[in-house]
Design a protein around this motif. Sequence first.
Motif, PDB file in Angstrom:
ATOM      1  N   ASP A 155      22.303 -21.006  48.586  1.00  0.00           N
ATOM      2  CA  ASP A 155      21.571 -19.743  48.570  1.00  0.00           C
ATOM      3  C   ASP A 155      22.133 -18.652  49.477  1.00  0.00           C
ATOM      4  O   ASP A 155      21.644 -17.535  49.450  1.00  0.00           O
ATOM      5  CB  ASP A 155      20.109 -19.992  48.965  1.00  0.00           C
ATOM      6  CG  ASP A 155      19.981 -20.758  50.279  1.00  0.00           C
ATOM      7  OD1 ASP A 155      20.673 -20.409  51.243  1.00  0.00           O
ATOM      8  OD2 ASP A 155      19.192 -21.717  50.334  1.00  0.00           O
ATOM      9  N   ALA A 156      23.145 -18.957  50.289  1.00  0.00           N
ATOM     10  CA  ALA A 156      23.652 -17.958  51.235  1.00  0.00           C
ATOM     11  C   ALA A 156      24.962 -17.322  50.776  1.00  0.00           C
ATOM     12  O   ALA A 156      25.125 -16.102  50.855  1.00  0.00           O
ATOM     13  CB  ALA A 156      23.822 -18.581  52.626  1.00  0.00           C
ATOM     14  N   LEU A 157      25.901 -18.125  50.309  1.00  0.00           N
ATOM     15  CA  LEU A 157      27.186 -17.575  49.888  1.00  0.00           C
ATOM     16  C   LEU A 157      26.993 -16.599  48.732  1.00  0.00           C
ATOM     17  O   LEU A 157      26.387 -16.951  47.720  1.00  0.00           O
ATOM     18  CB  LEU A 157      28.132 -18.688  49.456  1.00  0.00           C
ATOM     19  CG  LEU A 157      29.049 -19.297  50.512  1.00  0.00           C
ATOM     20  CD1 LEU A 157      29.935 -20.360  49.885  1.00  0.00           C
ATOM     21  CD2 LEU A 157      29.901 -18.238  51.189  1.00  0.00           C
ATOM     22  N   PRO A 158      27.496 -15.389  48.850  1.00  0.00           N
ATOM     23  CA  PRO A 158      27.341 -14.422  47.754  1.00  0.00           C
ATOM     24  C   PRO A 158      28.020 -14.918  46.491  1.00  0.00           C
ATOM     25  O   PRO A 158      29.124 -15.469  46.523  1.00  0.00           O
ATOM     26  CB  PRO A 158      28.036 -13.157  48.298  1.00  0.00           C
ATOM     27  CG  PRO A 158      28.913 -13.634  49.404  1.00  0.00           C
ATOM     28  CD  PRO A 158      28.236 -14.823  49.990  1.00  0.00           C
ATOM     29  N   GLY A 159      27.325 -14.765  45.364  1.00  0.00           N
ATOM     30  CA  GLY A 159      27.871 -15.153  44.080  1.00  0.00           C
ATOM     31  C   GLY A 159      27.584 -16.580  43.669  1.00  0.00           C
ATOM     32  O   GLY A 159      27.920 -16.958  42.546  1.00  0.00           O
ATOM     33  N   THR A 160      26.971 -17.377  44.536  1.00  0.00           N
ATOM     34  CA  THR A 160      26.720 -18.758  44.155  1.00  0.00           C
ATOM     35  C   THR A 160      25.832 -18.811  42.905  1.00  0.00           C
ATOM     36  O   THR A 160      24.827 -18.103  42.825  1.00  0.00           O
ATOM     37  CB  THR A 160      26.066 -19.563  45.297  1.00  0.00           C
ATOM     38  OG1 THR A 160      25.769 -20.886  44.829  1.00  0.00           O
ATOM     39  CG2 THR A 160      24.789 -18.910  45.782  1.00  0.00           C
ATOM     40  N   PRO A 161      26.190 -19.626  41.920  1.00  0.00           N
ATOM     41  CA  PRO A 161      25.423 -19.670  40.667  1.00  0.00           C
ATOM     42  C   PRO A 161      24.215 -20.602  40.716  1.00  0.00           C
ATOM     43  O   PRO A 161      23.612 -20.862  39.679  1.00  0.00           O
ATOM     44  CB  PRO A 161      26.458 -20.175  39.655  1.00  0.00           C
ATOM     45  CG  PRO A 161      27.370 -21.042  40.454  1.00  0.00           C
ATOM     46  CD  PRO A 161      27.440 -20.424  41.822  1.00  0.00           C
ATOM     47  N   GLN A 162      23.861 -21.103  41.891  1.00  0.00           N
ATOM     48  CA  GLN A 162      22.691 -21.970  41.991  1.00  0.00           C
ATOM     49  C   GLN A 162      21.413 -21.156  41.743  1.00  0.00           C
ATOM     50  O   GLN A 162      21.342 -19.960  42.054  1.00  0.00           O
ATOM     51  CB  GLN A 162      22.639 -22.649  43.362  1.00  0.00           C
ATOM     52  CG  GLN A 162      23.843 -23.530  43.659  1.00  0.00           C
ATOM     53  CD  GLN A 162      23.992 -24.688  42.675  1.00  0.00           C
ATOM     54  OE1 GLN A 162      23.014 -25.228  42.173  1.00  0.00           O
ATOM     55  NE2 GLN A 162      25.236 -25.078  42.390  1.00  0.00           N
ATOM     56  N   ILE A 163      20.391 -21.817  41.211  1.00  0.00           N
ATOM     57  CA  ILE A 163      19.186 -21.126  40.752  1.00  0.00           C
ATOM     58  C   ILE A 163      18.468 -20.392  41.877  1.00  0.00           C
ATOM     59  O   ILE A 163      17.830 -19.363  41.664  1.00  0.00           O
ATOM     60  CB  ILE A 163      18.226 -22.141  40.061  1.00  0.00           C
ATOM     61  CG1 ILE A 163      17.144 -21.412  39.282  1.00  0.00           C
ATOM     62  CG2 ILE A 163      17.630 -23.096  41.085  1.00  0.00           C
ATOM     63  CD1 ILE A 163      17.639 -20.672  38.077  1.00  0.00           C
ATOM     64  N   PRO A 180      26.559  -9.287  50.469  1.00  0.00           N
ATOM     65  CA  PRO A 180      27.638 -10.263  50.681  1.00  0.00           C
ATOM     66  C   PRO A 180      27.996 -10.495  52.146  1.00  0.00           C
ATOM     67  O   PRO A 180      28.321 -11.616  52.540  1.00  0.00           O
ATOM     68  CB  PRO A 180      28.810  -9.656  49.906  1.00  0.00           C
ATOM     69  CG  PRO A 180      28.513  -8.197  49.825  1.00  0.00           C
ATOM     70  CD  PRO A 180      27.022  -8.096  49.740  1.00  0.00           C
ATOM     71  N   VAL A 181      27.955  -9.434  52.965  1.00  0.00           N
ATOM     72  CA  VAL A 181      28.324  -9.590  54.375  1.00  0.00           C
ATOM     73  C   VAL A 181      27.309 -10.465  55.102  1.00  0.00           C
ATOM     74  O   VAL A 181      27.664 -11.395  55.833  1.00  0.00           O
ATOM     75  CB  VAL A 181      28.443  -8.217  55.061  1.00  0.00           C
ATOM     76  CG1 VAL A 181      28.739  -8.394  56.553  1.00  0.00           C
ATOM     77  CG2 VAL A 181      29.531  -7.382  54.398  1.00  0.00           C
ATOM     78  N   LEU A 182      26.031 -10.178  54.895  1.00  0.00           N
ATOM     79  CA  LEU A 182      24.991 -10.995  55.530  1.00  0.00           C
ATOM     80  C   LEU A 182      25.065 -12.439  55.039  1.00  0.00           C
ATOM     81  O   LEU A 182      24.876 -13.385  55.809  1.00  0.00           O
ATOM     82  CB  LEU A 182      23.610 -10.411  55.233  1.00  0.00           C
ATOM     83  CG  LEU A 182      23.296  -9.042  55.837  1.00  0.00           C
ATOM     84  CD1 LEU A 182      21.905  -8.578  55.409  1.00  0.00           C
ATOM     85  CD2 LEU A 182      23.387  -9.097  57.362  1.00  0.00           C
ATOM     86  N   GLY A 183      25.330 -12.616  53.747  1.00  0.00           N
ATOM     87  CA  GLY A 183      25.453 -13.963  53.204  1.00  0.00           C
ATOM     88  C   GLY A 183      26.610 -14.726  53.823  1.00  0.00           C
ATOM     89  O   GLY A 183      26.487 -15.919  54.140  1.00  0.00           O
ATOM     90  N   GLY A 464      23.116  -2.984  60.683  1.00  0.00           N
ATOM     91  CA  GLY A 464      22.973  -2.296  59.412  1.00  0.00           C
ATOM     92  C   GLY A 464      23.868  -2.842  58.324  1.00  0.00           C
ATOM     93  O   GLY A 464      23.939  -2.282  57.211  1.00  0.00           O
ATOM     94  N   LEU A 465      24.557  -3.960  58.601  1.00  0.00           N
ATOM     95  CA  LEU A 465      25.442  -4.545  57.613  1.00  0.00           C
ATOM     96  C   LEU A 465      24.671  -5.111  56.430  1.00  0.00           C
ATOM     97  O   LEU A 465      23.590  -5.678  56.596  1.00  0.00           O
ATOM     98  CB  LEU A 465      26.297  -5.652  58.252  1.00  0.00           C
ATOM     99  CG  LEU A 465      27.310  -5.218  59.301  1.00  0.00           C
ATOM    100  CD1 LEU A 465      27.928  -6.433  59.990  1.00  0.00           C
ATOM    101  CD2 LEU A 465      28.400  -4.362  58.652  1.00  0.00           C
ATOM    102  N   VAL A 466      25.224  -4.997  55.256  1.00  0.00           N
ATOM    103  CA  VAL A 466      24.631  -5.542  54.041  1.00  0.00           C
ATOM    104  C   VAL A 466      25.664  -6.397  53.305  1.00  0.00           C
ATOM    105  O   VAL A 466      25.395  -7.495  52.894  1.00  0.00           O
ATOM    106  CB  VAL A 466      24.115  -4.431  53.113  1.00  0.00           C
ATOM    107  CG1 VAL A 466      23.605  -5.023  51.812  1.00  0.00           C
ATOM    108  CG2 VAL A 466      23.046  -3.608  53.807  1.00  0.00           C
TER     109      VAL A 466
END
Length: 466
Positions: A155-163, A180-183, A464-466
């Motif tokens: 659930d943290a890595l950006p783009g992960t295809p998990q539900i 993506p940066v926060l992830g 303020g990073l996103v």
Amino acid sequence: MAVAIAALSLILLMIAAYRGMSVIVMAPLLAMLAVFLTDPAAVPAAFSGLFMERVASFLKLYFPVFLLGALFGKLVEISGFSRAIVTAVIGVIGAGRAIPAIMAVTALLTYGGVSVFVAVFAVYPFAAEMFRRADIPKRLAPATIGLGALTFTMDALPGTPQIQNIIPASFFGTTTWAAPVLGLIGSVFIAATGLAYLGWRRRAMLAAGEGYGAPETLVNEPEAVEEEASVHPLIALLPLVVVGVGNLLLTLAIPRWVAGEEVSLSLSGMAEPVTVKVAQVSALWAVEGALLLGIGTILLFAFRTVAKRFADGSRAAVGGALLAGMNTAVEYGFGAVIAALPGFLVVKDALRSIPNPLVNEAITVTSLAGITGSASGGLSIALAAMAEQFVAAGDAAGIPRDVLHRVASMASGGMDSLPHNGAVITLLAVTGLTHRQAYKDIFALTLIKTVTVFIVITVYYVTGLV
């Protein structure tokens, strides 16, 4: 009294899950029990008009993801690709570094689109062999596999295809690449802290004289792992790369291909046109398309191998997808019923007293995930009941919806892994260990994951990073 009824239903569901009862059976029964204790005459309407309606709506959106994900994972397994990946990573990292090696392999599989359940079955034989060679206590294996499968890649890595990373997209109009940066910051913290903890535990056990385990005490030991893999590791990696890259490219391309905010379908045999809101389904379309590309890649390079076992493998994949999808769907329906009760409205009003929108969202999601023992179930319950409130509060505070997505997704994987969690029970069963033997270290990862959500929130407010 109203709050007690809602709490009773939730507690009973938690107990039922802990006792190994089917959520598909118990969730509707306990939901209707709560309605009966509130208003007996409302039970039929609540079941047909609310519970089943939400179950159907969830399956309409998400079942293709469950099905394609299960099929992709099964093809990775029966093609020999998962064995080749594991063998290659072990060869590069070495048997002496079993813990980071197994974490890396599991993370690679789950981030590539393989379900956490498939990853557990695929990796365990190699984890057991590596742990035995290095004389690492076997009871650290579940936490090691869990670190790779049940934390940052879920659930943290950006783009992960998990539900758990897909569900928020439908509520917030975001994509799986939200924040993506926060992830990435959260993922690095979880992986580093988790490895540091497991390394410390290994050293402490070594100092106490504990090794892999006496043969007479070990259960469900796998057969010896083959030294050679029949598939080149680069070819085995290709489907995972295709899923990851395909997901990213389709996420960017679909909004450009589809003009407007809605797509309408009108055929001569239809009484009225069907309209689909692109923002609610574009992330789903991207993941589904990426998984189809991954499946096609496997068939391209391993058609003969897959064809021999495709009938049995596809049946197993469909069965797994149905079970996983229905488990989550009935929890979604259960959440809708609980959210409609007077007692939940009292709780909802109380949660509004938490002034910070992100802290409010994190506490709500992770609490419900813990109660239900399911990250996706708790996330579905929380967002079905309170997504509009989170959006309104976030918009008022100037918080991007991408941040709401990432916090909700990561919070769902916080306190979800309590003893009654289905993935935890499966993980222990596969490794042949009990809660008493191995759950302590799994719970340590649960605490690390929960704390990380609030670290990510702090990083957002400070930078303020996103």
